[in-house]
Write an enzyme that holds these catalytic residues in place. Structure first.
Site, PDB file in Angstrom:
ATOM      1  N   PRO A  33       0.832  -1.212   0.000  1.00  0.00           N
ATOM      2  CA  PRO A  33       0.000   0.000   0.000  1.00  0.00           C
ATOM      3  C   PRO A  33       0.870   1.268   0.000  1.00  0.00           C
ATOM      4  O   PRO A  33       1.890   1.319   0.675  1.00  0.00           O
ATOM      5  CB  PRO A  33      -0.778  -0.102   1.321  1.00  0.00           C
ATOM      6  CG  PRO A  33       0.106  -0.918   2.216  1.00  0.00           C
ATOM      7  CD  PRO A  33       0.878  -1.863   1.326  1.00  0.00           C
ATOM      8  N   CYS A  73       1.247  29.553 -15.612  1.00  0.00           N
ATOM      9  CA  CYS A  73       0.660  30.041 -16.859  1.00  0.00           C
ATOM     10  C   CYS A  73       0.150  28.908 -17.729  1.00  0.00           C
ATOM     11  O   CYS A  73       0.735  28.588 -18.773  1.00  0.00           O
ATOM     12  CB  CYS A  73       1.698  30.870 -17.601  1.00  0.00           C
ATOM     13  SG  CYS A  73       2.155  32.282 -16.614  1.00  0.00           S
ATOM     14  N   GLU A  74      -0.894  28.255 -17.284  1.00  0.00           N
ATOM     15  CA  GLU A  74      -1.550  27.200 -18.060  1.00  0.00           C
ATOM     16  C   GLU A  74      -2.991  27.128 -17.584  1.00  0.00           C
ATOM     17  O   GLU A  74      -3.244  27.203 -16.375  1.00  0.00           O
ATOM     18  CB  GLU A  74      -0.926  25.822 -17.751  1.00  0.00           C
ATOM     19  CG  GLU A  74       0.442  25.650 -18.279  1.00  0.00           C
ATOM     20  CD  GLU A  74       0.733  24.221 -18.744  1.00  0.00           C
ATOM     21  OE1 GLU A  74      -0.217  23.466 -19.027  1.00  0.00           O
ATOM     22  OE2 GLU A  74       1.921  23.911 -18.837  1.00  0.00           O
ATOM     23  N   TYR A 128       1.285  11.087  -3.493  1.00  0.00           N
ATOM     24  CA  TYR A 128       1.436  11.579  -4.860  1.00  0.00           C
ATOM     25  C   TYR A 128       1.238  13.094  -4.937  1.00  0.00           C
ATOM     26  O   TYR A 128       0.672  13.609  -5.901  1.00  0.00           O
ATOM     27  CB  TYR A 128       0.486  10.826  -5.808  1.00  0.00           C
ATOM     28  CG  TYR A 128       0.649   9.321  -5.706  1.00  0.00           C
ATOM     29  CD1 TYR A 128       1.833   8.717  -6.127  1.00  0.00           C
ATOM     30  CD2 TYR A 128      -0.334   8.512  -5.143  1.00  0.00           C
ATOM     31  CE1 TYR A 128       2.015   7.346  -6.005  1.00  0.00           C
ATOM     32  CE2 TYR A 128      -0.163   7.144  -5.015  1.00  0.00           C
ATOM     33  CZ  TYR A 128       1.007   6.565  -5.454  1.00  0.00           C
ATOM     34  OH  TYR A 128       1.189   5.212  -5.321  1.00  0.00           O
TER      35      TYR A 128
HETATM   36  N1  LLP Z   1       3.060  -1.357  -5.980  1.00  0.00           N
HETATM   37  C1  LLP Z   1       3.346  -1.070  -7.276  1.00  0.00           C
HETATM   38  C2  LLP Z   1       4.107  -2.031  -8.055  1.00  0.00           C
HETATM   39  C3  LLP Z   1       2.883   0.139  -7.833  1.00  0.00           C
HETATM   40  O1  LLP Z   1       3.155   0.406  -9.108  1.00  0.00           O
HETATM   41  C4  LLP Z   1       2.144   1.051  -7.035  1.00  0.00           C
HETATM   42  C5  LLP Z   1       1.661   2.319  -7.585  1.00  0.00           C
HETATM   43  C6  LLP Z   1       1.894   0.703  -5.689  1.00  0.00           C
HETATM   44  C7  LLP Z   1       2.362  -0.511  -5.210  1.00  0.00           C
HETATM   45  C8  LLP Z   1       1.140   1.594  -4.744  1.00  0.00           C
HETATM   46  O2  LLP Z   1      -0.151   1.876  -5.175  1.00  0.00           O
HETATM   47  P1  LLP Z   1      -1.131   2.663  -4.178  1.00  0.00           P
HETATM   48  O3  LLP Z   1      -1.366   1.767  -2.992  1.00  0.00           O
HETATM   49  O4  LLP Z   1      -0.455   3.912  -3.783  1.00  0.00           O
HETATM   50  O5  LLP Z   1      -2.335   2.906  -4.994  1.00  0.00           O
HETATM   51  N2  LLP Z   1       0.367   9.024  -9.296  1.00  0.00           N
HETATM   52  C9  LLP Z   1      -0.888   8.319  -9.255  1.00  0.00           C
HETATM   53  C10 LLP Z   1      -0.764   6.928  -8.669  1.00  0.00           C
HETATM   54  C11 LLP Z   1       0.237   6.052  -9.392  1.00  0.00           C
HETATM   55  C12 LLP Z   1       0.417   4.703  -8.761  1.00  0.00           C
HETATM   56  C13 LLP Z   1       1.524   3.945  -9.401  1.00  0.00           C
HETATM   57  N3  LLP Z   1       1.840   2.681  -8.799  1.00  0.00           N
HETATM   58  C14 LLP Z   1      -1.908   9.178  -8.492  1.00  0.00           C
HETATM   59  O6  LLP Z   1      -1.568  10.283  -8.100  1.00  0.00           O
HETATM   60  O7  LLP Z   1      -3.058   8.775  -8.330  1.00  0.00           O
END
Ligand code: LLP
Length: 399
Positions: free
Chosen positions: A258, A326-327, A354
């Site tokens: 997570p 500026c976007e 993020y």
């Molecule tokens: N494990 C792997 C292999 C991953 O690629 C990711 C996230 C996670 C775990 C953790 O996922 P989470 O539990 O945080 O959902 N920037 C995007 C999210 C990209 C997630 C990429 N991989 C946003 O701001 O929503």
């Protein structure tokens, strides 16, 4: 409290609540405590050293995707044996650093990478622990940029090819097969896809046992949703209920990765109103945070609640909350009912994941400060960048 924080650290600034991070991590721990398991926090969600330090102290493992994340985890006191290294493009130098650090497992994404890791392990006289990251081809309801478990995505190994690749890996002398892994995507609101994926993985584990390949850990990835707006926050209790029985009578350790669910709701982006503006009958609040500080709204049309720190009495108007970049894409929220004036403080909610990690210097804006609150106390955990920081790695041409 918010006024004091703004005064002490300036705005914009990310503020994280240590106790909430601990609470979120502990909720995962309690969900799985009846079986052998390891929580590998996905460092990409928030890689501030203080955040990693808090989690390392709890005994967390870490899911990393780069040599940079590895270095951060080690710097923050994380246990290398509890690190899994995911990612589709691991470079030689990153693999070597991970081998030297003695990480727990490489989650491997292709036949090519099996050969690559075997070669590198050989070059330093080591044996690399590996799992294959299976692409389970399960559709999830999420933004298309963050769904990863479909076979047309770049991630993982198609399940039909997995058996062949495990047999291939078994014959590589510098690899030791320890696990199986998958990751379905992010912001998944339901336990069901995890169960479907797990069953696919366990089917493969049984196949492998017949070929004398013993899998000792099973990583079901990350992706557990948080409530930003009208979606559901993830029901861990339900996940436990469907997942745990599958581990009965199996000598198998569960791994979860997570990221968002540990840190998102612990963080607030604190920002100050620069001005308001009416244009063609539309109201704008211009604040000192922008898309370079928080890109999620611009990139995914993500929704974050925007809450005034001190609520004013008066008529609310509908505003677009925008930054100085500026976007037209530089917005933090559209159609928000607010009653605000210059210098008011606003909180952009649920930005602990993020948020800062995806920030940039776009428009030559120094990256903002990060602060951790622990009860009554607050600590600066990343200083606001200075103007000099903006060009410190740049080199002018000779005159
Ligand atoms: N494990 C792997 C292999 C991953 O690629 C990711 C996230 C996670 C775990 C953790 O996922 P989470 O539990 O945080 O959902 N920037 C995007 C999210 C990209 C997630 C990429 N991989 C946003 O701001 O929503």
């Amino acid at each position: 409290m918010w006024n004091e924080l703004a005064q002490q650290y300036g705005t914009p600034c990310y503020v994280y609540d240590k106790k909430l991070i601990e609470k979120n991590w502990t909720a995962f721990f309690h969900t799985f405590e009846s079986i052998p398991h390891q929580i590998c926090y996905a460092v990409k969600a928030n890689s501030n050293l203080a955040v990693l330090q808090v989690l390392a102290k709890l005994g967390s493992g870490f899911d990393i995707v780069s040599g940079g994340e590895l270095a951060r985890v080690l710097k923050a006191g994380g246990d290398p044996k509890k690190i899994v290294f995911s990612g589709v493009g691991k470079q030689d130098h990153e693999i070597l650093s991970a081998l030297k650090a003695g990480i727990g497992c490489f989650n491997v994404e292709s036949q090519f990478e099996l050969g690559q890791i075997n070669q590198l392990a050989k070059s330093v006289g080591m044996v690399a622990p590996i799992a294959l990251r299976i692409n389970p081809d399960i559709p999830i309801k999420s933004h298309r940029y963050i769904a990863t478990g479909l076979k047309e995505n770049k991630f993982g190994i198609p399940i039909e090819e997995a058996l062949f690749l495990y047999l291939y890996a078994k014959n590589l002398p510098h690899l030791s097969i320890v696990g199986i892994a998958c990751h379905l995507g992010s912001q998944i609101q339901d336990a069901e896809p995890y169960l479907i994926a797990l069953k696919k993985l366990l089917g493969l584990v049984d196949e492998l046992a017949k070929k004398n390949i013993r899998i000792t850990q099973c990583d079901i990835g990350g992706g557990y949703s948080v409530k930003y707006h009208d979606e559901q926050s993830f029901d861990l209790h339900k996940l436990g209920k469907v997942i745990l029985p599958e581990f009965k009578n199996r000598n198998l350790k569960l791994l979860v990765e997570p990221g968002r669910a540990i840190v998102a709701d612990s963080g607030v982006l604190l920002t100050k109103v620069i001005s308001t503006k009416v244009q063609s009958g539309k109201n704008f609040v211009i604040v000192d945070a922008a898309m370079n500080d928080l890109i999620r709204p611009a990139l995914y049309e993500a929704y974050h609640d925007i809450v005034p720190c001190n609520k004013r009495k008066g008529e609310e108007k509908e505003y677009d909350v925008v930054g100085p970049v500026c976007e037209t894409g530089d917005f933090l929220g559209h159609h928000r009912k607010l009653c605000v004036e210059k210098n008011d403080l606003l909180m952009i909610m649920n930005t602990g994941a993020y948020g800062f990690v995806m920030s940039s210097n776009y428009n030559s804006r120094p990256r903002c400060a990060e602060v951790m609150v622990d009860g009554e106390k607050s600590y600066l955990v990343r200083a606001r960048e200075t103007l000099e920081n903006l060009w410190e790695n740049e080199i002018c041409l000779p005159e």
